[in-house]
Each structure stands twice: as C-alpha cells, then as structure tokens.
Design a protein around this motif. Sequence first.
Motif, short mmCIF file in Angstrom:
data_model
loop_
_atom_site.label_atom_id
_atom_site.label_comp_id
_atom_site.label_asym_id
_atom_site.label_seq_id
_atom_site.Cartn_x
_atom_site.Cartn_y
_atom_site.Cartn_z
N ARG A 1 0.85 -1.19 0.00
CA ARG A 1 0.00 0.00 0.00
C ARG A 1 0.88 1.24 0.00
N TYR A 2 0.51 2.21 -0.82
CA TYR A 2 1.19 3.50 -0.82
C TYR A 2 0.18 4.60 -0.57
N ASP A 3 0.39 5.39 0.47
CA ASP A 3 -0.48 6.52 0.79
C ASP A 3 0.10 7.78 0.17
N ILE B 1 7.23 -2.21 -9.19
CA ILE B 1 6.57 -0.99 -9.67
C ILE B 1 6.66 0.10 -8.60
N GLY B 2 6.69 1.34 -9.08
CA GLY B 2 6.73 2.49 -8.18
C GLY B 2 5.50 3.36 -8.41
N PRO B 3 4.50 3.28 -7.52
CA PRO B 3 3.26 4.05 -7.73
C PRO B 3 3.38 5.50 -7.24
N MET B 4 2.67 6.36 -7.95
CA MET B 4 2.45 7.75 -7.54
C MET B 4 0.98 8.06 -7.78
N VAL B 5 0.51 9.12 -7.14
CA VAL B 5 -0.92 9.44 -7.24
C VAL B 5 -1.07 10.87 -7.75
N MET C 1 -5.25 13.07 4.56
CA MET C 1 -4.08 12.75 5.35
C MET C 1 -2.93 12.37 4.40
N ARG C 2 -1.70 12.57 4.86
CA ARG C 2 -0.53 12.32 4.04
C ARG C 2 0.16 11.00 4.40
N GLY C 3 0.74 10.37 3.39
CA GLY C 3 1.62 9.25 3.64
C GLY C 3 2.98 9.74 4.11
N THR C 4 3.82 8.82 4.52
CA THR C 4 5.11 9.20 5.08
C THR C 4 6.31 8.76 4.24
N GLU C 5 6.13 7.81 3.32
CA GLU C 5 7.27 7.34 2.53
C GLU C 5 6.79 6.73 1.22
N GLN C 6 7.69 6.76 0.23
CA GLN C 6 7.39 6.12 -1.03
C GLN C 6 7.58 4.61 -0.92
N VAL C 7 6.90 3.87 -1.80
CA VAL C 7 6.87 2.41 -1.71
C VAL C 7 7.13 1.83 -3.09
#
Length: 528
Positions: free
Chosen positions: A323-325, A373-377, A357-363
């Motif tokens: 999961r990536y926030d 894979i490297g997701p971004m939103v 709310m924000r995530g804290t790190e990339q995944v």
Amino acid sequence: MKRSDRPLGRWLVSPWRRNVVAALAGALPMFAFPAPSWWWFAYVALVPWILLARAAPTGRRAAYDGWLGGLGFMLAVHHWLLPSLHVFTVLIAALLGALWAPWGWLVRRFLAGVPSPGRIGPALIVLPSGWLAVELVRSWQGLGGPWGLLGSSQWQVEPALRLASVGGVWLLSFLLVAVNVAVAVLVAVRESRVPAVAGLVATAAVTSAAWVWSPRPDVDGRIRIAVVQPGVVDGSASGERRFEREEVLTRQLAGRGADLVVWGESSVGFDLAGRPDLANRVAALSREVGADILVNVDARRSDRPGIYKSSVLVGPQGPTGDRYDKMRLVPFGEYVPARSLLGWATSVGKAAGEDRMRGTEQVVMDVGHGLRIGPMVCFESAFPDMSRHLAEDGAEVLLAQSSTSSFQHSWAPEQHASLAALRAAETGRPMVHATLTGVSAVYGPSGERIGSWLGTDASEAMVYEVPLATGVTPYVRFGDWPVHGALLVLAALCLTEGARALRVRRSVPEPPGPPARTVRESPARPGR
C-alpha cells in the motif's frame, strides 16, 4: 529618436497599458504546452517579455514587469482552475507571480540600453539561472507544485528528452531561457549579435553532446500492462456505478495476457478493509484476468483516523499488503493551507471541505512475474524527485494513478499526461499514466509514446506492451545539478554586486566640511 518618441514607447507610457502588456507577454508560453502543444514556440515565447523588461525606464518598473508577467504566466498555466477556485485563482497567480519580480530586474540589469559583450555573456547564464530559481521555489508543494515548468513543454521532442535524462526538466528550462535571451538580443541589439549567436551555438553544442554521449536505456524484456479507464460516471451513486463499470471493463481483459492491471485515481471509494465484499470482487477479477490489480482507494481508513488516497495492490487472494499513501497533496483540492486563515476559499469554490491525510514514505511494490513498480498518485507525477527516488529504489516501471474529472473540458488532461514522458526520460524507466476519466498514456524508457492515448471521452480497457530497461541515467545518478549550478551562479552574482557596491561607496570622496571658524583673541584689557 528617443525611446519615448517611438509609437510603442508612447503607447506604453500609461502604467495600466504597460501592466496589461506585461501580463499578456507572460502568458504567451502557455501555447507551448498541451493542448496546443506548439513546442517550438517555447524557444521565442519569452522574447516579448524580455524586451519589455529591458526597456523599462527604471529597475523598479522592470520588477513590476517581471511580477505582472509572472502573474500572466501562472494564470495561463492554471486557467483550468478558474471554475473550481474562481477569483482565488487570480489571487494565487498574483502571489506566485511576484517571484518573477527579481528576474525582471535582472533582465534590465544585463540587457538595458546597448549591452556590451561583457554583459551579454553573463546574461546568457544569469537570466536562465534566475528563472530556474523561480521554478524551484514555486515547485514547493505548498505553493502548488511544479505544474507548467517551462522545460516540460518539450515532452515530445526526442533531443530534449535525451537532455532530460542528463539534467532533468531543469536543464531543459535553463536552455530554453538561454535561447530566448539570445533571440531577444538578436532582435533588439545589433551591436551584440556575435555573443548572442555564440550562445545559440553553445546551446546546440550541448544538445548534440547529450545526444551522442549520454547513455541510452538498455531494453531488457517486455511486460504487458492494462489500463482501465471507466470515464465519467454521473449520479448520486457514482462510486458504486464506477466500480461496476471498472469490473465490466476488467473482465474484458481475460485471455489478453495482461501481467498487471491498473485502475485510476479514486477508482474505489470505500476502504477495502472495511468493505471485504469489494476486496473479494477485485480478487475475483484478478483470478479471472490472471494478473494483480493496482486500485486506488479514496476513503476514510478503518484502522486510523482521516481520509487517505492510497494505491493498493490486490492479488488473486485479496489485498497483498502493499500500500502506498499519497504524500504530496493538491493545495485546495485535497487540503487547504492554513485552513484557519484561508478556509473561506471553500465558500467561493470547490476547495476541500476536509483535509486528506498524508503518507510518510514512497513504496516500491513487488507484483507477479518478478516486476517491481513504483506508484504515484495524481499530480505527484509532476515532481521529478519522486520518480527519481523510485528509480533509485529499484522500480522497473513507474505508475501514476490520476483523475481529471473536474477538468475534462480544459487543457489540463493532456498536459498532465505529457508529464509522464519527461519522468520516463529522466529515469530511464517506462511510465504508465492511468486515469479515471482521461487522458491515459504510456511511455517507454526514453520517453517515447507507447500505443495511443485514451482520450477524455474514452471508457475502455487497453493493454500496452511496455519495454523494460536497465541502467542508470545521469539525472538519477547526479540529481538536480542544474538547479544547484543556478543557485551557485546567483550566489556569485550577489557577492560580485555586493563587492562592487562597497567599492563604489569607498571610492566616493567625502564631501568637504564647512570651513573652520577662526577664533580671534580679544586684546587684553589693561588693568585698572
């Protein structure tokens, strides 16, 4: 003929007319971006703005020209926000436009009058450096992020993409401004055409060197990635209807050999942990298609407070735990900066009623077939550093899940999709830009387009054969070195100007003081 005697000079004597001309001149570069996509126009789009600032009667007026030109530029590249933020868009453009005031002053400082070759040479370095400093500051997330960087207008030019692999979008912006400065000198200063031509030749030499010597990505295998774009779904139950439409489109991928399926931003409007029925439906789709599915959840979390936008990987057995926030939120769209002061923006437009709310790190996620894979939103794809860090962490494919449902009939969807080409070229990794409502696009590791775009009117699922690549680009290895170099140039300029001012102050002789008054002694009086 004096400058004030010229017809244009007389017309610009009025401050209001000059203000309008400055704003219009600053807005011209917008035509270099999609949808018009006149990429060639970027090489001369700044010339009217530069000519106006260099002809300013005072440094203060040149700073005003820089500010108003910046206002015009920011308003043009963000015009699609007007239906959502209304007058607040103009206020934001005015605040950010002030960043160009020092740049306007620098234009006059180096190009006013008949500049000598000794001023033209430094101008070809200082003015692009000043522009880069402005782009760096306004690229901060709290100020709206790097939307409309000048270099991103070159997303479909192959030599420019090669330069992006060396110095990122920053190097493209630097060279574009340098070309505009050289053209402005060629147009306005006949006596200094030689250094201007030398600047153009140097730019061509840099581009040629990058074309010949910069390493190219080594293609190593291919992967089949499917993009599911449901299109616009209206109605009070749009979340449920969108999910059903995505199910129908995903089932059409069965037997088509997809290795990964990507849904757009906010494709799932409910937390999968709180709605196991939806998680089971996505898992069933994964089994039917034979591939993991990357969905995007926009919902209140059941395990922690607040609303998150999250990329969630779902396999045949359900959510895999990857999961990536989303970390970088859209100002006013997903949160209101300083809500206690600017919360009134929600009453004049479509600003966020509640902060995400924000995530804290990339995944970096591991999917089937050994793919990472490297997701971004959403507009995270506009930040060069995010894709660069994902490439450093081992991502083989970059993915951006987006939605432009609020801006379907503007230039925003095409411009957003074009950014993925720059991110792919910078990192040497293919990039998939999957949207909820369009435009969806896929690019290879050199920034080349793979297949066709899914436009804003499309509602379909498409499979793309994406080349994988190995190797490290100079931009990934060395980072934002053009920005660091520009800051050093500006620091050296400040030191030089400070030393010159101090020298001038010391060389000016002190004004002579008043003549000394002669005191005459009174003759002694004889004693009595």
